[in-house]
Design a protein around this motif. Structure first.
Motif, PDB file in Angstrom:
ATOM      1  N   TYR A   6       0.849  -1.179   0.000  1.00 45.60           N
ATOM      2  CA  TYR A   6       0.000   0.000   0.000  1.00 45.60           C
ATOM      3  C   TYR A   6       0.889   1.236   0.000  1.00 45.60           C
ATOM      4  N   GLY A   7       0.697   2.115  -0.994  1.00 42.05           N
ATOM      5  CA  GLY A   7       1.473   3.336  -1.127  1.00 42.05           C
ATOM      6  C   GLY A   7       0.510   4.486  -1.324  1.00 42.05           C
ATOM      7  N   PRO A   8       0.971   5.717  -1.722  1.00 41.67           N
ATOM      8  CA  PRO A   8       2.356   6.019  -2.056  1.00 41.67           C
ATOM      9  C   PRO A   8       3.174   6.514  -0.872  1.00 41.67           C
ATOM     10  N   GLN A   9       3.728   7.738  -0.984  1.00 38.25           N
ATOM     11  CA  GLN A   9       4.811   8.346  -0.221  1.00 38.25           C
ATOM     12  C   GLN A   9       6.071   7.838  -0.891  1.00 38.25           C
ATOM     13  N   PRO A  10       6.440   8.513  -1.999  1.00 44.74           N
ATOM     14  CA  PRO A  10       7.405   7.978  -2.962  1.00 44.74           C
ATOM     15  C   PRO A  10       8.648   7.331  -2.388  1.00 44.74           C
ATOM     16  N   VAL A  29       2.579  -0.043   3.628  1.00 40.68           N
ATOM     17  CA  VAL A  29       2.177  -1.221   4.397  1.00 40.68           C
ATOM     18  C   VAL A  29       2.192  -2.386   3.422  1.00 40.68           C
ATOM     19  N   ILE A  30       2.602  -3.562   3.882  1.00 37.32           N
ATOM     20  CA  ILE A  30       2.556  -4.732   3.000  1.00 37.32           C
ATOM     21  C   ILE A  30       1.665  -5.805   3.613  1.00 37.32           C
ATOM     22  N   GLN A  31       1.085  -6.600   2.733  1.00 33.62           N
ATOM     23  CA  GLN A  31       0.384  -7.809   3.145  1.00 33.62           C
ATOM     24  C   GLN A  31       0.976  -8.968   2.367  1.00 33.62           C
ATOM     25  N   ASP A  32       1.519  -9.906   3.096  1.00 29.73           N
ATOM     26  CA  ASP A  32       2.085 -11.122   2.514  1.00 29.73           C
ATOM     27  C   ASP A  32       1.184 -12.258   2.995  1.00 29.73           C
ATOM     28  N   GLY A  33       0.183 -12.597   2.170  1.00 30.78           N
ATOM     29  CA  GLY A  33      -0.833 -13.530   2.632  1.00 30.78           C
ATOM     30  C   GLY A  33      -1.647 -12.862   3.727  1.00 30.78           C
ATOM     31  N   ASP A  34      -1.715 -13.480   4.913  1.00 35.02           N
ATOM     32  CA  ASP A  34      -2.460 -12.882   6.013  1.00 35.02           C
ATOM     33  C   ASP A  34      -1.539 -12.149   6.993  1.00 35.02           C
ATOM     34  N   VAL A  68      10.919  -0.061  -0.568  1.00 39.03           N
ATOM     35  CA  VAL A  68      10.349  -1.406  -0.532  1.00 39.03           C
ATOM     36  C   VAL A  68      10.368  -2.051  -1.907  1.00 39.03           C
ATOM     37  N   ILE A  69       9.961  -1.312  -2.931  1.00 37.92           N
ATOM     38  CA  ILE A  69       9.911  -1.878  -4.282  1.00 37.92           C
ATOM     39  C   ILE A  69      11.306  -2.260  -4.768  1.00 37.92           C
ATOM     40  N   ILE A 115      10.068  -3.646   6.616  1.00 44.38           N
ATOM     41  CA  ILE A 115       9.574  -4.429   5.477  1.00 44.38           C
ATOM     42  C   ILE A 115      10.728  -4.990   4.664  1.00 44.38           C
ATOM     43  N   ILE A 116      11.745  -4.176   4.374  1.00 41.70           N
ATOM     44  CA  ILE A 116      12.844  -4.691   3.546  1.00 41.70           C
ATOM     45  C   ILE A 116      13.658  -5.741   4.304  1.00 41.70           C
ATOM     46  N   ARG A 117      13.798  -5.575   5.624  1.00 40.08           N
ATOM     47  CA  ARG A 117      14.477  -6.608   6.408  1.00 40.08           C
ATOM     48  C   ARG A 117      13.693  -7.925   6.344  1.00 40.08           C
TER      49      ARG A 117
END
Length: 239
Positions: free
Chosen positions: A30-34, A79-84, A40-41, A93-95
Motif C-alpha cells: 500500500y502506497g504512495p509516499q514515494p 504497508v505490506i500484506q504477505d498472505g495474512d 520497498v519496491i 519491510i525490507i528486512r
C-alpha cells in the motif's frame, strides 16, 4: 492474490521485470509516499519477489479511513500484506523480505554475522543521520512551497551542513570498502537510494555526491543497478 475480506484501493498490477522475468503478484504493497514506497519496491525487485501495488490517495484521506487504519493504526504508508501477514515501516519491510526470501535474487543481508552487523549498523546510520537532514531539505525546498510554506533558508543551510558532515564520514568509510557494509551490495546501500535520488535530481545538489570521490563512485554503482533504474522509470519523483 488479494485477501477476500480486504478492501483494496485502486489496485494496480506491477510485474517484476528488471531481470527479464515477468511474475504474477501475491504480495500487496500500500502506497504512495514515494521515497518510502520506492525503498520497498527496490528490495522486492532485487529479491525477484512477485507483488502488486495498491494506491492509497493521501489527498482524499484514504490513509485515515477505518479500513486502512486496521492495517496501519498510525495512518502512514507503505504497508505490506504477505498472505495474512501485515507489516509496516519501510525498513522493517525490507528486512523482512530480505530474510524470508534469502535464497532468491540478490543476497542483501551478508554471508556472516559480522557482515550482518555492519549492514544493520549502516541501516541505522541511514535512518538517523543520512535521511533526517535530507528529508527536511526535500520538505523545505520541494514540497513546502507547493503547500504554501515559505522556505526557511537558515534551516536549509543547517541541514545541508549536517548532510555534508554525514557524507564526509561516508567518504572515509568508502575509501576502505566498495559498499557501506563491505564488498557486496546490501540493504545498507539500497536504503539510501530513494532520498539519494532526490539529492542528485530534484534538489539540484548532485555536487554533494560528485565532490567526494568515493561517495561518487559508490553512488554511480548503486544507482545504476537495473532494479533501481526500473523503480526510477516507473515511479518518477512527483517534484
Amino acid at each position: 492474490m488479494i485477501n477476500a475480506g480486504l478492501k483494496v484501493w485502486s489496485a494496480v498490477s506491477y510485474n517484476v521485470e528488471c531481470r527479464g522475468e515477468i511474475l504474477n503478484a501475491p504480495n500487496l504493497i500500500y502506497g504512495p509516499q514515494p521515497c518510502f514506497l520506492e525503498r520497498v519496491i527496490a528490495c522486492l525487485l532485487e529479491k525477484e519477489i512477485e507483488f502488486e501495488v495498491v494506491d492509497v490517495d493521501l489527498f482524499k484521506g484514504e490513509h485515515k479511513s477505518p479500513q486502512f487504519l486496521k492495517l496501519q493504526p498510525f495512518g502512514s504508508v507503505p504497508v505490506i500484506q504477505d498472505g495474512d501477514y501485515t507489516l509496516y515501516e519501510s525498513r522493517a519491510i525490507i528486512r523482512y523480505y530480505a530474510e524470508k526470501y534469502r535464497s532468491k535474487g540478490t543476497e542483501l543481508l551478508g554471508k556472516t554475522i559480522e557482515e550482518r552487523g555492519l549492514i544493520e549498523q549502516w541501516l541505522d546510520v541511514e535512518a538517523h543521520n543520512f535521511q533526517p537532514p535530507l528529508y527536511d531539505l526535500v520538505i523545505q525546498v520541494l514540497f513546502g512551497p507547493k503547500l504554501g510554506m515559505t522556505p526557511d533558508q537558515k534551516r536549509i543551510d543547517e541541514n545541508e551542513k549536517k548532510l555534508a558532515q554525514v557524507l564526509d564520514v561516508y567518504e572515509e568509510r568508502l575509501s576502505k570498502s566498495k559498499y557501506l557494509a563491505g564488498d557486496s551490495f546490501s540493504l545498507a546501500d539500497l536504503s539510501h537510494l530513494p532520498f539519494g535520488q532526490y539529492l542528485v535530481t530534484s534538489l539540484g545538489k548532485e555536487y554533494m555526491i560528485k565532490d567526494r570521490k568515493n561517495v561518487s563512485r559508490w553512488w554511480d554503482d548503486i544507482s545504476s543497478r537495473p532494479c533501481w533504474k526500473k523503480v526510477v522509470q516507473d515511479y518518477p519523483a512527483p517534484v
